[in-house]
Design a protein around this motif. Structure first.
Motif, PDB file in Angstrom:
ATOM      1  N   LYS A 152       2.782   6.490  -1.626  1.00  0.00           N
ATOM      2  CA  LYS A 152       3.948   7.380  -1.688  1.00  0.00           C
ATOM      3  C   LYS A 152       4.041   8.033  -3.055  1.00  0.00           C
ATOM      4  CE  LYS A 152       8.953   7.422  -0.847  1.00  0.00           C
ATOM      5  NZ  LYS A 152      10.140   6.590  -0.511  1.00  0.00           N
ATOM      6  N   TYR A 153       3.778   7.268  -4.107  1.00  0.00           N
ATOM      7  CA  TYR A 153       3.804   7.846  -5.447  1.00  0.00           C
ATOM      8  C   TYR A 153       2.716   8.908  -5.584  1.00  0.00           C
ATOM      9  CZ  TYR A 153       3.665   8.357 -10.500  1.00  0.00           C
ATOM     10  OH  TYR A 153       3.687   8.889 -11.773  1.00  0.00           O
ATOM     11  N   TYR A 177      12.168  -7.377   3.100  1.00  0.00           N
ATOM     12  CA  TYR A 177      10.986  -7.691   2.296  1.00  0.00           C
ATOM     13  C   TYR A 177      10.078  -6.474   2.175  1.00  0.00           C
ATOM     14  CZ  TYR A 177       6.600 -10.110   1.024  1.00  0.00           C
ATOM     15  OH  TYR A 177       5.441 -10.511   0.411  1.00  0.00           O
ATOM     16  N   ILE A 178       9.874  -5.778   3.273  1.00  0.00           N
ATOM     17  CA  ILE A 178       8.992  -4.611   3.283  1.00  0.00           C
ATOM     18  C   ILE A 178       9.505  -3.529   2.335  1.00  0.00           C
ATOM     19  CG2 ILE A 178       8.262  -2.659   4.740  1.00  0.00           C
ATOM     20  CD1 ILE A 178       7.975  -4.771   7.024  1.00  0.00           C
ATOM     21  N   GLU A 179      10.796  -3.287   2.344  1.00  0.00           N
ATOM     22  CA  GLU A 179      11.364  -2.272   1.458  1.00  0.00           C
ATOM     23  C   GLU A 179      11.152  -2.633  -0.008  1.00  0.00           C
ATOM     24  OE1 GLU A 179      15.392  -2.039   2.755  1.00  0.00           O
ATOM     25  OE2 GLU A 179      14.880  -0.975   4.619  1.00  0.00           O
ATOM     26  N   HIS A 183       8.928  -0.390  -2.709  1.00  0.00           N
ATOM     27  CA  HIS A 183       9.491  -0.021  -4.010  1.00  0.00           C
ATOM     28  C   HIS A 183       8.613  -0.537  -5.147  1.00  0.00           C
ATOM     29  CE1 HIS A 183      12.477   0.839  -7.094  1.00  0.00           C
ATOM     30  NE2 HIS A 183      12.347  -0.402  -7.525  1.00  0.00           N
ATOM     31  N   LEU A 184       8.139  -1.774  -5.029  1.00  0.00           N
ATOM     32  CA  LEU A 184       7.290  -2.350  -6.068  1.00  0.00           C
ATOM     33  C   LEU A 184       5.983  -1.568  -6.190  1.00  0.00           C
ATOM     34  CD1 LEU A 184       6.756  -4.654  -8.115  1.00  0.00           C
ATOM     35  CD2 LEU A 184       5.771  -5.969  -6.216  1.00  0.00           C
ATOM     36  N   HIS A 210       0.833  -1.208   0.000  1.00  0.00           N
ATOM     37  CA  HIS A 210       0.000   0.000   0.000  1.00  0.00           C
ATOM     38  C   HIS A 210       0.863   1.252   0.000  1.00  0.00           C
ATOM     39  CE1 HIS A 210      -3.307  -2.300   2.481  1.00  0.00           C
ATOM     40  NE2 HIS A 210      -3.351  -2.604   1.200  1.00  0.00           N
ATOM     41  N   LEU A 211       1.920   1.206   0.825  1.00  0.00           N
ATOM     42  CA  LEU A 211       2.690   2.408   1.106  1.00  0.00           C
ATOM     43  C   LEU A 211       3.405   2.926  -0.142  1.00  0.00           C
ATOM     44  CD1 LEU A 211       4.243   1.378   4.539  1.00  0.00           C
ATOM     45  CD2 LEU A 211       1.959   2.241   4.023  1.00  0.00           C
TER      46      LEU A 211
END
Length: 380
Positions: free
Chosen positions: A28-29, A350-352, A356-357, A23-24
């Motif tokens: 963020k985008y 994994y979260i990072e 990014h994805l 989600h983040l």
């Protein structure tokens, strides 16, 4: 139903355990790179999506750009041990209670085992993260038009959306056979109930009833947003839509593969179904010539371009020895059982990657996002 506002945006964040970090990246985008400006939005959350939605609402006075950066920092600081206990003593205690309950438990009055994981660390984290006073203030002052948190009521199996709206944006409660909307002040217990993944985390008592994860049997995840007056929906899913990605199991499925399939059914399938339903309804409404008829609801659905289960496999090396042993024993570190691992792998590596994805996928859907956040609402 509130007066129709053609520009009312609702952001729908569904659940998925550690996968919800995706989600983040999307947000963020939108809030940072696009610098989207909009009228006070509506947020709808279930499971871990409820946690993300709540944080953004309670920090709306600081601006969503800052809020999403701060939320990314919190997620990137996570370790598995901050969500559930993984030490040998905690795991042994769960196993002991489980064995005791299936053997001599029926002859005693002892309470049955509540969950397979000890989620006390997660509840401590939520108590530190959630500022109820700030949450209520930002809704009461109209910085956010509404917040809906969905949880599942055990016993009836109904999906209950607890919602709070700003003054001047009042809506009526709704009541259908399988879903219901209840107006109330959002409290920590609602968020904790929505994030209580069945079997893994203990259920939460609200009033006289017990509740669990909001994604269970939640067949219409867009419904609360529409009831609260949304005319534009941004939804973030967590399933890669590619029928050629997966193959049928040719060997007997592992416990992890079965568990992952069940969690996928809870967290992923309903959003896809509701999106198809809304698309068909929109096509019918576009052919209506009556100016008084219902208007189509714009939808931007962002989903991963990569399989989040496969992404998790390369990070299983960061698990604690105890947890790695358990995951190996049920097959979670093999390709077929990767989905189960992806829900439980609260590790910053994994979260990072998920953040990014999500950011890159949102960039690929820039034109779709402009239907929800049009150019005049995006900073030049």
């Amino acid at each position: 139903m509130p007066n129709h506002n053609p520009n009312q945006v609702a952001i729908v964040l569904t659940g998925g355990g550690a996968r919800s970090a995706y989600h983040l990246g999307v947000l963020k985008y939108i809030f940072d790179t696009m610098d989207a400006r909009m009228e006070p939005p509506i947020f709808i959350g279930s499971s871990a999506g409820a946690i993300n939605a709540t944080y953004l609402v309670q920090h709306a006075h600081e601006g969503f750009k800052k809020a999403i950066h701060d939320l990314c920092d919190i997620w990137c600081s996570l370790k598995v041990e901050r969500i559930y206990k993984t030490d040998i003593f905690a795991v042994s205690r769960v196993v002991w209670h489980f064995l005791r309950n299936i053997t001599i438990g029926r002859f005693t009055e002892q309470r049955i085992i509540e969950s397979l994981l000890d989620s006390a660390p997660m509840y401590a984290l939520l108590r530190a993260m959630v500022d109820i006073k700030s949450l209520h203030h930002n809704i009461d002052t109209g910085l956010v038009r509404g917040l809906g948190i969905t949880a599942t009521q055990y016993g009836t199996g109904r999906s209950l959306t607890f919602f709070q709206t700003a003054p001047g944006h009042k809506v009526g409660e709704w009541n259908f056979p399988r879903r219901q909307g209840l107006e109330t002040k959002i409290m920590l217990k609602h968020i904790m109930a929505s994030a209580a993944i069945p079997f893994l985390f203990p259920s939460v008592k609200i009033g006289e009833n017990y509740y669990g994860d909001g994604s269970i049997r939640f067949t219409a995840p867009f419904s609360p947003a529409i009831h609260l007056g949304a005319s534009k929906l941004l939804a973030v899913g967590m399933r890669k839509i590619d029928p050629n990605q997966s193959e049928p199991a040719k060997s007997y499925p592992s416990i992890a593969q079965i568990g992952g399939t069940l969690l996928n059914a809870i967290f992923l399938d309903t959003l896809d179904y509701d999106a198809r339903t809304l698309t068909r309804i929109n096509e019918l409404l576009k052919n209506q010539k009556d100016p008084m008829s219902e208007k189509p609801i714009d939808l931007a659905l962002i989903q991963p371009s990569s399989d989040l289960g496969i992404c998790a496999l390369k990070y299983n090396k960061y698990l604690s020895k105890t947890l790695k042993f358990l995951m190996n024993s049920v097959g979670s570190t093999q390709r077929g059982g990767a989905d189960l691992l992806s829900y439980l792998l609260f590790d910053h590596h994994y979260i990072e990657e998920l953040i990014h994805l999500g950011y890159e996928d949102a960039k690929l859907h820039h034109k779709d996002l402009l239907t929800i956040f049009p150019p005049h609402s995006v900073a030049a």
